[in-house]
Design an enzyme around this catalytic site. Structure first.
Site, PDB file in Angstrom:
ATOM      1  N   PHE A  36      11.427 -29.081 -31.279  1.00  0.00           N
ATOM      2  CA  PHE A  36      11.933 -30.319 -32.052  1.00  0.00           C
ATOM      3  C   PHE A  36      10.664 -31.547 -32.462  1.00  0.00           C
ATOM      4  O   PHE A  36      10.767 -30.805 -33.872  1.00  0.00           O
ATOM      5  CB  PHE A  36      12.739 -31.585 -30.815  1.00  0.00           C
ATOM      6  N   ILE A  37       9.908 -32.032 -31.638  1.00  0.00           N
ATOM      7  CA  ILE A  37       8.175 -32.346 -32.629  1.00  0.00           C
ATOM      8  C   ILE A  37       7.635 -31.007 -33.260  1.00  0.00           C
ATOM      9  O   ILE A  37       6.970 -30.870 -34.537  1.00  0.00           O
ATOM     10  CB  ILE A  37       7.521 -33.113 -31.416  1.00  0.00           C
ATOM     11  N   ASP A  78       6.816 -20.184 -28.308  1.00  0.00           N
ATOM     12  CA  ASP A  78       8.001 -20.768 -27.799  1.00  0.00           C
ATOM     13  C   ASP A  78       9.275 -19.997 -27.021  1.00  0.00           C
ATOM     14  O   ASP A  78       8.778 -18.754 -27.470  1.00  0.00           O
ATOM     15  CB  ASP A  78       8.974 -21.734 -29.335  1.00  0.00           C
ATOM     16  N   GLN A 125       8.724 -29.239 -20.575  1.00  0.00           N
ATOM     17  CA  GLN A 125       9.711 -30.086 -19.726  1.00  0.00           C
ATOM     18  C   GLN A 125       9.447 -31.270 -19.690  1.00  0.00           C
ATOM     19  O   GLN A 125       8.937 -32.343 -19.186  1.00  0.00           O
ATOM     20  CB  GLN A 125      10.189 -29.075 -17.497  1.00  0.00           C
ATOM     21  N   TYR A 129       7.922 -35.964 -13.751  1.00  0.00           N
ATOM     22  CA  TYR A 129       7.114 -35.588 -15.786  1.00  0.00           C
ATOM     23  C   TYR A 129       5.989 -36.757 -15.974  1.00  0.00           C
ATOM     24  O   TYR A 129       4.982 -36.119 -16.592  1.00  0.00           O
ATOM     25  CB  TYR A 129       8.876 -36.451 -16.182  1.00  0.00           C
ATOM     26  N   ASN A 145       8.080 -42.471 -27.524  1.00  0.00           N
ATOM     27  CA  ASN A 145       8.981 -42.363 -27.359  1.00  0.00           C
ATOM     28  C   ASN A 145       9.322 -41.718 -28.202  1.00  0.00           C
ATOM     29  O   ASN A 145       9.536 -42.583 -29.587  1.00  0.00           O
ATOM     30  CB  ASN A 145      10.500 -43.058 -27.310  1.00  0.00           C
ATOM     31  N   ARG A 204      26.690 -43.922 -23.108  1.00  0.00           N
ATOM     32  CA  ARG A 204      26.389 -44.310 -21.855  1.00  0.00           C
ATOM     33  C   ARG A 204      24.671 -45.544 -22.302  1.00  0.00           C
ATOM     34  O   ARG A 204      23.958 -44.238 -22.537  1.00  0.00           O
ATOM     35  CB  ARG A 204      26.511 -43.482 -20.863  1.00  0.00           C
ATOM     36  N   ARG A 216      11.652 -49.193 -24.836  1.00  0.00           N
ATOM     37  CA  ARG A 216      10.868 -47.973 -25.229  1.00  0.00           C
ATOM     38  C   ARG A 216       9.868 -48.589 -26.810  1.00  0.00           C
ATOM     39  O   ARG A 216      10.418 -49.654 -27.402  1.00  0.00           O
ATOM     40  CB  ARG A 216      11.335 -47.228 -24.808  1.00  0.00           C
ATOM     41  N   ARG A 237      18.913 -45.366 -13.298  1.00  0.00           N
ATOM     42  CA  ARG A 237      19.135 -44.026 -12.743  1.00  0.00           C
ATOM     43  C   ARG A 237      17.297 -44.553 -12.579  1.00  0.00           C
ATOM     44  O   ARG A 237      16.594 -44.890 -12.828  1.00  0.00           O
ATOM     45  CB  ARG A 237      18.554 -43.488 -13.808  1.00  0.00           C
TER      46      ARG A 237
END
Length: 301
Positions: free
Chosen positions: A11-12, A31, A74, A138, A167, A196, A205, A261
């Site tokens: 993505f980035i 990658d 990750q 993380y 984010n 959700r 964020r 979470r």
């Protein structure tokens, strides 16, 4: 400039690679394509299919980079909680492998760290010298990566740069992934599915558009080392974010709320003033505008 971009099919990374190619750099992408896509890599860049958990010395010897932009990661907080060893293997060992490859050629490293997970709960926009209190494996792994960069600076005189990203959202973020709430919301709204929200939705964020992040990465290539927040300085609640996504998608679907979470923060926002002063970085894209651009991409995909 010869540049190796780890995670450059993701993505980035793919946005960074496009910007490097556009300015005429020689670009090599590393990658393993576990999340990245081959079609994200421009024809002008060279793809090396490789897992950063394995040494990169041979690729460094072949390409002789002047800079390594380390974006392979990750990136899912929940995965890190469930599988901390896997998270550390990618995010800590992978960073050490990048640093060793850079040391072999004298290259500078620009490391994508996290501002969203490294500071812990924020009472105000977090500054780079604030306590670092990650609440997830993380965030801890990213902090370890930063410390490795700093140690290589002390041990070898390297001038590496860590960017603590907010984010990040924008086109090419996976709407079917586990991380990247903007893409997830928009993907589900496109498909007519209920979204959700975990917890009460009041958690905030600092959402920063990928195009603005690219500008910070390019500026960091010529910085004389350091650690910088890359964000907007503006916090947005998950509920407000959902409403912005719902409006741009033209949907009247209401979200469902589920249990919060473990390992996720209630409030996270960054103070980007140091990056503004030193790197000339400004996150110019408003959340509403960035969501609209992301929607156009997701709607067409």
């Amino acid at each position: 400039m010869r540049v190796v971009v780890s995670g450059g099919a993701g993505f980035i990374g793919s946005h960074v690679v496009e910007a490097l190619v556009a300015r005429g750099d020689e670009v090599h992408v590393v990658d393993d394509l576990s999340n990245g896509r081959r079609e994200n890599v421009p024809a002008q860049a060279t793809l090396h299919v490789h897992d950063v958990r394995e040494p990169l010395d041979a690729i460094a010897a072949e390409t002789a980079p002047q800079a390594l932009i380390h974006l392979a990661a990750q990136a899912d907080v929940r995965v890190s909680v469930a599988e901390p060893a896997r998270d550390a293997a990618v995010n800590v060992l992978g960073t050490v492998n990048v640093l060793e490859a850079a040391r072999s050629t004298g290259a500078r490293v620009v490391f994508a760290s996290t501002g969203g997970a490294i500071y812990g709960e924020c009472e105000r926009p977090a500054r780079e010298d604030d306590p670092r209190l990650p609440l997830s494996p993380y965030g801890t792994a990213k902090l370890a990566g930063e410390e490795y960069l700093a140690m290589y600076g002390r041990l070898y005189g390297a001038r590496h740069v860590s960017l603590r990203l907010g984010n990040v959202y924008g086109p090419r973020q996976d709407p079917h992934g586990e991380a990247g709430v903007v893409a997830i919301f928009l993907g589900r709204l496109r498909d007519g599915e209920v979204c959700r929200i975990f917890g009460d939705g009041r958690q905030t964020r600092d959402y920063v558009y990928v195009g603005d992040v690219v500008g910070a990465v390019l500026a960091a290539l010529t910085a004389d080392g350091g650690v910088f927040n890359v964000g907007t300085g503006v916090e947005t609640s998950v509920t407000d974010l959902y409403e912005a996504c719902r409006r741009v998608a033209g949907s009247d679907l209401a979200p469902v709320h589920e249990t919060a979470r473990p390992g996720e923060l209630g409030r996270s926002v960054l103070d980007p003033s140091l990056a503004q002063r030193v790197l000339g970085f400004t996150a110019a894209t408003a959340v509403a505008d960035g969501i609209a651009r992301t929607w156009e991409h997701i709607r067409a995909s």
